[in-house]
Design an enzyme around this catalytic site. Structure first.
Site, PDB file in Angstrom:
ATOM      1  N   THR A  41       0.831  -1.197   0.000  1.00 44.58           N
ATOM      2  CA  THR A  41       0.000   0.000   0.000  1.00 44.58           C
ATOM      3  C   THR A  41       0.863   1.243   0.000  1.00 44.58           C
ATOM      4  O   THR A  41       0.517   2.261  -0.611  1.00 44.58           O
ATOM      5  CB  THR A  41      -0.922   0.005   1.232  1.00 44.58           C
ATOM      6  OG1 THR A  41      -1.619  -1.230   1.293  1.00 44.58           O
ATOM      7  CG2 THR A  41      -1.927   1.132   1.156  1.00 44.58           C
ATOM      8  N   ALA A  42       1.992   1.182   0.702  1.00 40.66           N
ATOM      9  CA  ALA A  42       2.897   2.327   0.758  1.00 40.66           C
ATOM     10  C   ALA A  42       3.346   2.728  -0.640  1.00 40.66           C
ATOM     11  O   ALA A  42       3.309   3.908  -1.016  1.00 40.66           O
ATOM     12  CB  ALA A  42       4.115   1.983   1.627  1.00 40.66           C
ATOM     13  N   HIS A  79       5.363   0.949   9.342  1.00 41.35           N
ATOM     14  CA  HIS A  79       5.381   0.320  10.660  1.00 41.35           C
ATOM     15  C   HIS A  79       5.961   1.259  11.721  1.00 41.35           C
ATOM     16  O   HIS A  79       5.751   2.467  11.686  1.00 41.35           O
ATOM     17  CB  HIS A  79       6.128  -1.017  10.606  1.00 41.35           C
ATOM     18  CG  HIS A  79       5.514  -2.020   9.670  1.00 41.35           C
ATOM     19  ND1 HIS A  79       4.161  -2.101   9.434  1.00 41.35           N
ATOM     20  CD2 HIS A  79       6.084  -2.977   8.888  1.00 41.35           C
ATOM     21  CE1 HIS A  79       3.912  -3.065   8.574  1.00 41.35           C
ATOM     22  NE2 HIS A  79       5.052  -3.610   8.223  1.00 41.35           N
TER      23      HIS A  79
END
Length: 228
Positions: A41-42, A79
């Protein structure tokens, strides 16, 4: 081949992957940017933000060191790295979660649990039920999973681990809800419109929005029914 489950995912509110660099005034045009994998997704958010970068895929926990050592010009971090990048002498150029919220005005879809479509609705319902039970137990007994989280985390600081969990594990992790589903569809729709991949098959999510999933008949294994 897969369908998204309505539980176990991560949706942010104005927070997401950070693009970091050594130089706060870096001109990114044509620069080499480390990403935590092409199918993340990043990376999708980064491509929707701008498309004039040279992307270099590497494991997410190597990115900050690579940027600090100037192996690449910038890096896209995910993260718990968002809490520690300053310790590497890096600065944030953009929070793609904030950009997405300003651009679209919706939640930021970050991660999800998927299941094979071929498993069928009954198994999808059972998986969702067990994930929700696990999440509720974790919310009510945060210390119960602390040792497990510490063993599997890249960041060893208990404070950072706690911040990470508090930021990304929320009510939308229990149920994506209509707002979460709309955000996911918006993200995927924009990617399809840009030609980044083909339209995703329907149904996109297992089960109906807002519908309570009924439990399956009991299994032969008591442990499976009692799984927290």
């Amino acid at each position: 081949d897969y369908v998204l489950l309505r539980a176990g995912g991560a949706l942010g509110k104005g927070v997401g992957p950070l693009l970091v660099a050594k130089d706060p005034d870096l001109d990114l045009a044509g620069k080499r940017v480390a990403i935590p994998g092409g199918l993340t997704t990043a990376n999708l958010l980064l491509k929707l933000w701008r498309d004039d970068l040279e992307l270099v895929a590497m494991r997410y926990d190597r990115i900050m060191a690579a940027v600090a050592a100037r192996e690449v010009d910038a890096g896209l971090i995910i993260h718990e790295s968002r809490f520690t990048y300053r310790e590497h002498g890096l600065t944030s150029l953009v929070d793609l979660g904030s950009w997405w919220q300003d651009e679209v005005g919706q939640l930021v879809p970050l991660g999800a649990i998927v299941a094979k479509r071929s498993l069928g609705p009954a198994v999808h319902a059972r998986l969702t039920q067990v994930i929700r039970a696990s999440l509720r137990y974790a919310f009510e007994h945060p210390a119960a999973s602390a040792a497990y989280v510490a063993t599997n985390a890249q960041e060893m600081s208990a404070e950072v681990r706690g911040q990470h969990i508090a930021l990304y594990v929320n009510d939308y992790s229990l149920d994506v809800g209509t707002a979460g589903e709309a955000a996911v569809r918006e993200l995927l729709g924009r990617a399809v419109a840009r030609g980044l991949f083909e339209p995703v098959a329907e149904p996109l999510f297992a089960g109906a929005a807002g519908k309570r999933l009924e439990p399956l008949p009991s299994t032969e294994s008591p442990a499976a029914d009692a799984l927290p």
